[in-house]
Motif scaffolding. Structure first.
Motif, short mmCIF file in Angstrom:
data_model
loop_
_atom_site.label_atom_id
_atom_site.label_comp_id
_atom_site.label_asym_id
_atom_site.label_seq_id
_atom_site.Cartn_x
_atom_site.Cartn_y
_atom_site.Cartn_z
N ARG A 115 -1.64 2.46 -11.27
CA ARG A 115 -0.75 1.70 -12.16
C ARG A 115 -0.23 0.44 -11.46
O ARG A 115 -0.10 -0.61 -12.10
CB ARG A 115 0.44 2.57 -12.59
CG ARG A 115 0.06 3.73 -13.49
CD ARG A 115 1.30 4.33 -14.15
NE ARG A 115 2.33 4.73 -13.21
CZ ARG A 115 2.40 5.91 -12.61
NH1 ARG A 115 1.44 6.82 -12.85
NH2 ARG A 115 3.39 6.19 -11.78
N ARG A 116 0.07 0.56 -10.17
CA ARG A 116 0.67 -0.58 -9.46
C ARG A 116 -0.37 -1.46 -8.77
O ARG A 116 -0.02 -2.45 -8.13
CB ARG A 116 1.68 -0.06 -8.42
CG ARG A 116 2.82 0.75 -9.02
CD ARG A 116 3.71 -0.10 -9.92
NE ARG A 116 4.41 -1.12 -9.16
CZ ARG A 116 5.68 -1.02 -8.73
NH1 ARG A 116 6.38 0.07 -9.05
NH2 ARG A 116 6.24 -1.98 -8.06
N ARG A 117 -1.64 -1.08 -8.87
CA ARG A 117 -2.73 -1.86 -8.30
C ARG A 117 -2.55 -2.08 -6.79
O ARG A 117 -2.63 -3.20 -6.28
CB ARG A 117 -2.85 -3.22 -9.01
CG ARG A 117 -3.21 -3.13 -10.49
CD ARG A 117 -4.63 -2.62 -10.66
NE ARG A 117 -5.11 -2.78 -12.02
CZ ARG A 117 -4.99 -1.84 -12.99
NH1 ARG A 117 -4.39 -0.69 -12.70
NH2 ARG A 117 -5.46 -2.05 -14.19
N VAL A 118 -2.30 -0.97 -6.08
CA VAL A 118 -2.18 -1.03 -4.63
C VAL A 118 -3.14 -0.01 -4.02
O VAL A 118 -3.49 0.99 -4.65
CB VAL A 118 -0.73 -0.74 -4.16
CG1 VAL A 118 0.21 -1.84 -4.63
CG2 VAL A 118 -0.26 0.62 -4.65
N PRO A 119 -3.58 -0.22 -2.77
CA PRO A 119 -4.47 0.73 -2.12
C PRO A 119 -3.74 2.03 -1.78
O PRO A 119 -2.51 2.09 -1.68
CB PRO A 119 -4.90 0.01 -0.84
CG PRO A 119 -4.57 -1.43 -1.06
CD PRO A 119 -3.39 -1.44 -1.97
N LEU A 120 -4.54 3.08 -1.56
CA LEU A 120 -4.01 4.41 -1.25
C LEU A 120 -4.55 4.89 0.09
O LEU A 120 -5.75 4.78 0.36
CB LEU A 120 -4.41 5.40 -2.36
CG LEU A 120 -4.04 6.88 -2.13
CD1 LEU A 120 -2.52 7.05 -2.15
CD2 LEU A 120 -4.70 7.75 -3.19
N MET A 121 -3.67 5.42 0.92
CA MET A 121 -4.06 6.08 2.17
C MET A 121 -3.83 7.58 2.01
O MET A 121 -2.74 8.00 1.62
CB MET A 121 -3.24 5.55 3.35
CG MET A 121 -3.59 6.20 4.69
SD MET A 121 -2.51 5.68 6.05
CE MET A 121 -0.96 6.48 5.59
N VAL A 122 -4.85 8.38 2.31
CA VAL A 122 -4.77 9.83 2.15
C VAL A 122 -4.81 10.49 3.53
O VAL A 122 -5.78 10.31 4.28
CB VAL A 122 -5.94 10.36 1.28
CG1 VAL A 122 -5.88 11.88 1.18
CG2 VAL A 122 -5.90 9.73 -0.10
N LEU A 123 -3.75 11.23 3.85
CA LEU A 123 -3.71 12.01 5.09
C LEU A 123 -3.97 13.47 4.73
O LEU A 123 -3.16 14.08 4.03
CB LEU A 123 -2.35 11.86 5.78
CG LEU A 123 -1.88 10.42 6.04
CD1 LEU A 123 -0.55 10.44 6.78
CD2 LEU A 123 -2.93 9.65 6.83
N PRO A 124 -5.08 14.05 5.16
CA PRO A 124 -5.48 15.40 4.71
C PRO A 124 -4.63 16.49 5.36
O PRO A 124 -5.03 17.11 6.35
CB PRO A 124 -6.94 15.49 5.14
CG PRO A 124 -7.04 14.60 6.34
CD PRO A 124 -6.07 13.47 6.09
N GLU A 125 -3.48 16.77 4.79
CA GLU A 125 -2.56 17.75 5.35
C GLU A 125 -2.36 18.96 4.45
O GLU A 125 -1.40 19.71 4.61
CB GLU A 125 -1.20 17.10 5.64
CG GLU A 125 -1.27 15.97 6.67
CD GLU A 125 -1.55 16.48 8.07
OE1 GLU A 125 -1.29 17.67 8.33
OE2 GLU A 125 -2.06 15.69 8.88
N GLY A 126 -3.25 19.19 3.47
CA GLY A 126 -3.15 20.35 2.59
C GLY A 126 -3.97 21.51 3.11
O GLY A 126 -4.65 21.42 4.14
N THR A 127 -3.92 22.63 2.38
CA THR A 127 -4.70 23.80 2.78
C THR A 127 -6.19 23.52 2.64
O THR A 127 -6.99 23.80 3.53
CB THR A 127 -4.31 25.00 1.90
OG1 THR A 127 -2.91 25.23 2.04
CG2 THR A 127 -5.06 26.25 2.32
N ALA B 261 0.85 -1.19 0.00
CA ALA B 261 0.00 0.00 0.00
C ALA B 261 0.88 1.24 0.00
O ALA B 261 2.04 1.20 0.43
CB ALA B 261 -0.93 0.02 1.22
N VAL B 262 0.33 2.35 -0.51
CA VAL B 262 1.03 3.63 -0.49
C VAL B 262 0.15 4.66 0.20
O VAL B 262 -1.07 4.52 0.27
CB VAL B 262 1.39 4.12 -1.91
CG1 VAL B 262 2.35 3.17 -2.59
CG2 VAL B 262 0.13 4.31 -2.77
#
Length: 495
Positions: free
Chosen positions: A275-287, A256-257
């Protein structure tokens, strides 16, 4: 001069102070500032909508209602009460975004109106007329500024997404290329939600980010996660991809990425995850984390817990193939992409934001672009069109007849295509009038439809494309599509 028959010499001291504080909207400006300082979410939105409604109501009350509806009195006053009108407008508008805030402010608004009567400045009918005017103006703001549904977008559960447990097998990039807000940032953030929808790109934001979560925060929940903090100017996507090719200490490949950052960083990693067929973790650290908000990730702790437990949904990734020939490149986007005025606005904003801050720079750039824009001649799926701008959304955005503000689904498998025609007389003026009147869906200058694929060829010099606020190099051919296979994105299970 106040009518001596109505003046109350024994009015409570608190009423006199409240009445003075409400002069010229000062009270509601302070309240709005407090709500804005409370941080992102319904409280901030309540403050923004409230102060805008109050300002519009005050202008209407003083410029139109009082001259048109005079009350002949010996003391020269006219109705309706501007104090009551502004108070009612602010509270009604705030309640649309946050019923809790609205309920808390009702006693303050009632106190302002009551003080006008008790102190002899107004009669009951003046106050009632003002309150009705303010509530009416607040409700009318929905025609050009809809109340957005803030629940997470729907998506199918992602069966089989790995539960990361202690974080082994997770590669996270923490993008540290943060922007620094300027002195006018707070003012600009109040203005931006109103001016940005004028060009139909309310959901596009750049990667002007706050400092991301430090590795220690991530390791508190996922102690064995690999955290990459890239050097400025380094392609962090390449670093993450290289990490995916290296086995973990246990000998297994990473599974996972993750990314700590705003929408631009998220889009780059979403393309890699697809592309790599892996799950995504999103950490909301933007504005402004529009994608994380749509997914239902309100904070970093929520995302980390969902990844630990393996709770995920399937999310589409938009892709645009840019250029033609040997220099073709594919760029992923998770929210929106656009041609025309918006890329120019982003370039101007980036050149000015160091001096003024992001949002004021965006507002000034918008005015400049609208004044100086030239039509763009393109072929859309082989049909020639002359347009001011083209908007392409990853999924079907709502509302259809106004600026795209939110999307009900993350796995719709379609593109939301909208553009402004430039071949209609006075098209820009007609567009702005339609937005203000809430009749954009019936305007000849505004076209909106859905596609599974869109080919755009620019007739003339190459132009820039904006994807999730990031401006790509100029090109003359663009093919928009939904990437095959949705990616799992970690988010908590719905209850």
């Amino acid at each position: 001069m106040t009518d001596p028959r109505l003046r109350s010499p024994v009015g409570p001291r608190w009423m006199r102070r409240l009445d003075r504080t409400a002069d010229r909207g000062a009270l509601w400006a302070v309240v709005a500032g407090g709500l804005f300082a409370a941080g992102r979410g319904p409280h901030r939105r309540a403050g923004v909508r409230g102060v805008m409604a109050a300002a519009a109501t005050s202008a209407i009350a003083h410029a139109l209602a009082k001259p048109l509806l005079p009350r002949a009195r010996p003391w020269g006053r006219r109705f309706p009460s501007a104090h009551a009108a502004s108070s009612s407008a602010f509270v009604t508008a705030a309640a649309m975004e946050s019923p809790v805030v609205g309920a808390a402010l009702v006693p303050v608004a009632v106190g302002v109106s009551t003080a006008r009567v008790v102190l002899g400045e107004r009669t009951v009918e003046d106050v009632v007329a003002g309150a009705a005017l303010g509530a009416g103006v607040a409700v009318l703001t929905r025609r050009w500024w809809p109340v957005v549904r803030h629940a997470p977008a729907r998506a199918r559960p992602a069966g089989g997404a790995p539960a990361l447990g202690d974080g082994a097998g997770l590669v996270v990039v923490a993008n540290t290329s943060a922007g620094t807000p300027g002195p006018l940032e707070a003012i600009g953030q109040i203005v931006a939600p109103v001016v940005a929808p004028v060009i139909g790109v309310a959901d596009e934001q750049g990667d002007d980010e706050a400092p991301p979560a430090p590795p220690s925060v991530i390791h508190d929940v996922l102690p064995r996660a690999q955290v990459i903090v890239p050097e400025p100017g380094v392609d962090f996507v390449e670093e993450v991809e290289a990490a995916l090719d290296r086995p973990t200490p246990e000998g297994a490949p990473p599974q996972a990425v993750g990314v700590a950052g705003g929408d631009g960083s998220v889009a780059a990693l979403a393309g890699l995850a697809q592309r790599r067929r892996v799950p995504l973790m999103v950490l909301p650290e933007g504005t402004l984390n529009h994608f994380a908000r749509d997914v239902g990730i309100d904070d970093t702790a929520t995302a980390l817990a969902a990844a630990r437990d393996g709770e995920a949904v399937l999310v589409d990734v938009g892709v645009v193939d840019i250029g033609s020939g040997d220099d073709d490149r594919a760029v992923a986007f998770v929210n929106t992409a656009s041609l025309g005025g918006y890329p120019d606005m982003v370039k101007l904003r980036e050149s000015w934001e160091g001096r003024w801050g992001k949002w004021p720079a965006a507002a000034f750039a918008l005015v400049r672009v609208l004044a100086e824009a030239t039509p763009l001649v393109v072929e859309l799926d082989g049909k020639r069109r002359t347009i001011w701008l083209l908007f392409v959304g990853n999924g079907g955005y709502e509302p259809r007849g106004m600026a795209p503000l939110f999307r009900p689904r993350l796995d719709a498998r379609k593109l939301d295509v909208r553009y402004l025609r430039a071949d209609v007389p006075f098209s820009r003026t007609r567009f702005v009038i339609s937005v203000a009147a809430g009749t954009l869906s019936r305007s000849r200058v505004y076209v909106a439809h859905s596609r599974t694929r869109l080919t755009v060829r620019v007739i003339g010099r190459p132009v820039g494309l904006a994807t999730d606020g990031e401006v790509q190099p100029d090109a003359d051919r663009f093919v928009f599509r939904i990437a095959p296979g949705a990616i799992p994105v970690y988010r908590p299970r719905e209850t």
